[in-house]
Each structure stands twice: as C-alpha cells, then as structure tokens.
Design an enzyme around this catalytic site. Structure first.
Site, short mmCIF file in Angstrom:
data_model
loop_
_atom_site.label_atom_id
_atom_site.label_comp_id
_atom_site.label_asym_id
_atom_site.label_seq_id
_atom_site.Cartn_x
_atom_site.Cartn_y
_atom_site.Cartn_z
N ASN A 208 0.86 -1.18 0.00
CA ASN A 208 0.00 0.00 0.00
C ASN A 208 0.89 1.23 0.00
OD1 ASN A 208 0.49 0.85 2.85
ND2 ASN A 208 -0.37 -1.18 3.23
N ASP A 276 -4.59 -6.23 5.18
CA ASP A 276 -5.62 -7.06 5.82
C ASP A 276 -5.54 -8.51 5.36
OD1 ASP A 276 -6.81 -5.04 7.35
OD2 ASP A 276 -7.80 -4.23 5.56
N LYS A 286 8.38 -18.08 -9.39
CA LYS A 286 7.79 -16.96 -10.11
C LYS A 286 6.63 -17.48 -11.00
CE LYS A 286 8.80 -13.26 -13.26
NZ LYS A 286 9.48 -13.06 -14.53
N PRO A 303 -3.54 -11.65 10.79
CA PRO A 303 -3.92 -11.37 12.18
C PRO A 303 -4.13 -9.87 12.34
CG PRO A 303 -1.60 -12.02 12.04
CD PRO A 303 -2.19 -12.23 10.68
N ASP A 304 -5.15 -9.48 13.10
CA ASP A 304 -5.34 -8.06 13.39
C ASP A 304 -4.54 -7.74 14.65
OD1 ASP A 304 -6.25 -5.54 14.25
OD2 ASP A 304 -8.10 -5.80 13.10
N ILE A 305 -3.39 -7.14 14.44
CA ILE A 305 -2.43 -6.92 15.54
C ILE A 305 -3.03 -5.99 16.58
CG2 ILE A 305 -0.07 -6.22 16.08
CD1 ILE A 305 0.48 -6.58 12.98
N LYS A 337 -14.73 1.51 14.58
CA LYS A 337 -13.48 0.71 14.57
C LYS A 337 -12.87 0.64 15.97
CE LYS A 337 -11.27 0.89 10.67
NZ LYS A 337 -10.54 1.52 9.58
N LYS A 341 -12.28 -2.95 17.65
CA LYS A 341 -10.92 -3.45 17.89
C LYS A 341 -10.57 -3.43 19.38
CE LYS A 341 -9.13 -2.60 13.33
NZ LYS A 341 -7.92 -2.93 12.58
#
Ligand code: CTP
Length: 399
Positions: A208, A276, A286, A303-305, A337, A341
């Site tokens: 990103n 995500d 390759k 994993p959502d840290i 959020k 979270k």
C-alpha cells in the site's frame, strides 16, 4: 543541566582525538563527571596523562588489567555512567560495534552496557561513504545508537567532505539533549509503522502507499519525551528515527510476531498500514505467463495486531492507540473501529487521494476516545506526532 551527570567517554584512534581533550574540559565545566577510556589507537594521538589530568580521573585502557579489574570490573564500568559517549568513533570501532565484537576494553564496554550510547564519528570522507561503513551506520542506528555529526569540511588528510568529527560544543549539546529527563523517561512504548508487503511469488507482492512518515514522526516525538521506543516497521520509505530500537519486518505476520515479542509496553501506537489479507496461494516460484489464462489468487486474512493487543487478558499496554485510514464517514467509521478493535484511542484520518495525506507531509486527524471525537486542525505530521506524544505522556502519567 549536566551537573552531577556521569559520562563514560571512549576516545578511539583518530586525529580528532585532540578535540576530545576540549570535550572533557567542556563537560567538566558543566559539572559532569568524566570517566575516560582510551583505545590503543586513541593513545597514539593523545596521551593517557593529558586525558587523565583533564578528566581528573583514572584512564581505563586495558581489558585484562588485573589492578583495574580488581578496582572496578569492566561490566560494572560499562553500566556506572549515565551515558556512554564515543568521540571520536573510528570506522573500525563502529564496525566492531555493528558486528558485536569485544576484543578490547572499549568494544567490550559497548557490548556489555545497558546505557545509551552516543557516537561522534570521525574518519576520512572515503571511509565514511564506503558501503561497508554505511551498512554499519544503518545497523547501529537500528540498534538505537545515537549519532552526532560527522560534519562536512576540510579534513586533516587534505580531502573535503563529510567525516569531520562534530565540534566539542555540538557534542555537549547532543549529550544535553539525550540526558534531558523527559516525562516518559524509562517507559517502554511500542510503535508500529509503514506498510507491509504480502508476497504473491518471489518477485511480486501486494503493498500500500504508506510511507511510514507518521509512524516515524510519532516514534521520534516519543523519544524526545524520553521514552524507550521499540519501532516495528514494515518496508517504509521514511527512515527509522534516531534513538529507537528498530525491528524491520516485511509481512503482517512478521509484524504480529515482532509486536508480541516486544511486549510488555506501557503504551502501543499502531500506526502501521497493515495489509488485511495475505496471498494464501503464494507461489514459491515466479508465476509465469504459461498461456493457461490469468492467475487466480486466493487470499487469507492476516492477524489483526491492534485488536489482538487491545484484547490481551494479561500484559495489555495501559494505552493502546490505533489508526484509522478512511475515505468516507471518517469519524463514524473510526468510532465504530475503536469499539470493534477494543483500543483506547483511534487517530482517524481521511486518506482520500484529494487530501494528499497518504505519502504527504501533512495530516488532519480526529482523535477518538471514550470521551468523544476531537478534530485537530490540519498540520505537519511532525506536529501531529508531538501533540499525540504529549497526550500519551499526560495519560500515562495520570494513570
Ligand atoms: N491493524 C493491525 N493489524 C491488521 C490491520 C490493521 O494492527 N491486520 C491496525 C492498523 O495499524 C491501524 C488500525 O488497525 O492502527 C486500523 O487499520 P485500518 O486498515 O484502517 O482498518 P481495518 O482493520 O483495515 O478496517 P477497514 O477494513 O474497515 O478499513
């Protein structure tokens, strides 16, 4: 400000060692106690007698000196001072530090110490710009070693460029800055930063646009307040700030593992733009255009840290701060959020391309906490960082 502070000053071999005599004088004028250490190379440029006379203290020179060891062992010596200063720091000593070598008194003290280390490099310009030295500098910065200088200018060897040791008064100013007792002194804060890269095959990845600028600025602001910062960073374009313990990772899973390994911390600031999803169908080879059509990628959730750290039953940081990168309904999405979270605060920002925030120098954030939403005016990422760090300090000190 330096009165009563104790500096262990390592003088290694270089023509700039003569300036270290002045440095000792300047430090003592300010009420500092200086314990000098002279390497074999250092002693070729300045004499133990002049160092000792100016410091008003015994000079330590040898690792396996029975009398010195009986008076004060090298491990004790490495921890007795408030700060270790290496001036001048030669390319050789820096290489030893980067490699973790301990074959003389100076390198052993630097490996054994639990105190911060500030180095003032001095060397020929070619030696400074050499890939090997630059590699060692990057390594040392990652290890949390602090730098002052070198400056650019005429060199004793007749060349011109970077490599001149910082002047004694610049070194004194750097020492004052490091020893300034900030409100977060001795407190461990964890910061995540930058993007993550999720491999598709050995040459391709999903990433990103995060530059890591905001995370790096927050880490730097926390260091300024005296915090002991672990900086877990993905492949960011902005360098890790000075004075942090940097842990470099690539994927979300690696970031997760590094964060868990770095705990406990009193506060955690999750500024990283974590992917995500990872590519579940990641190929070890390759992926080729084999005429059988377009590749089909399948994904798995990372994993959502932030959520995991926020929901820790034991060892949860007292303050967990998340970020929300939104492109619409910023405050409402971010507030939801925060609840989902389980973190204490969410720093929400609008990353729509027209704001120019992602990858840019400025940020306009809304701080969302249990108490509600607070809009901060648009300002530089450094200012956002300082404001947030001050808020974190205030909250930790209250708690
Ligand atoms: N985060 C994390 N681990 C992940 C994903 C996100 O720790 N796997 C953290 C980020 O560091 C940030 C916060 O969660 O502090 C919010 O990330 P964001 O990408 O904005 O939220 P998402 O969880 O992706 O939610 P949405 O998809 O609704 O935007």
């Amino acid at each position: 400000m330096l009165s009563g502070k104790h500096i262990l000053l390592i003088i290694s071999g270089g023509i700039a060692a003569y300036k270290s005599l002045d440095l000792i004088r300047r430090l003592r004028e300010r009420g500092c106690r200086v314990t000098p250490v002279l390497t074999k190379g250092g002693a070729a440029f300045v004499t133990p007698l002049s160092v000792s006379a100016l410091a008003g203290a015994k000079v330590h020179e040898h690792l396996l000196d029975l009398t010195a060891e009986a008076e004060m062992g090298h491990i004790e010596l490495s921890r007795a001072a408030d700060l270790i200063v290496v001036a001048p720091a030669t390319a050789d000593l820096m290489a030893k530090m980067a490699g973790g070598q301990a074959d003389d008194l100076a390198s052993t003290l630097l490996l054994a110490t639990d105190k911060r280390v500030l180095i003032a490099p001095a060397m020929n310009v070619r030696m400074w710009t050499h890939t090997a030295t630059q590699r060692n500098i990057a390594r040392l910065k990652d290890d949390g070693i602090l730098f002052v200088g070198p400056n650019e200018g005429d060199m004793a060897c007749g060349e011109y460029g970077p490599g001149r040791m910082a002047e004694p008064l610049e070194i004194v100013a750097a020492i004052e800055k490091v020893l300034a007792d900030g409100p977060l002194k001795g407190r461990h804060v964890l910061v995540t930063s930058g993007p993550t890269h999720e491999p598709i095959d050995p040459v391709r990845y999903i990433a990103n646009r995060s530059s890591g600028a905001q995370g790096a600025a927050i880490a730097a602001a926390l260091v300024q307040l005296g915090a002991d910062v672990t900086f877990v960073t993905g492949p960011a374009t902005v360098a890790a700030p000075a004075g942090v313990r940097a842990v470099r990772v690539e994927t979300a899973q690696e970031m997760h593992d590094a964060v868990m390994a770095a705990l406990p911390a009193e506060a955690a600031v999750m500024a990283a733009a974590v992917a995500d999803w990872r590519v579940a169908s990641r190929s070890d080879q390759k992926i080729k255009k084999d005429g059988k059509g377009l590749p089909n990628l399948s994904f798995a959730e990372n994993p959502d840290i932030l959520a995991e750290v926020s929901k820790l039953k034991t060892g949860r940081p007292a303050l967990v701060v998340g970020f929300a990168a939104e492109t619409e309904n910023v405050a409402a999405n971010a507030a939801a959020k925060r609840k989902r979270k389980g973190c204490d605060w969410i720093v929400a920002n609008d990353v729509s391309p027209e704001t120019g925030i992602m990858g840019g120098a400025e940020n306009a954030v809304t701080l969302i906490s249990e108490g509600g939403a607070e809009d901060w005016p648009r300002m530089g990422k450094g200012d956002v960082a300082r404001k947030l760090a001050a808020r974190i300090a205030e909250t930790l000190l209250k708690g």
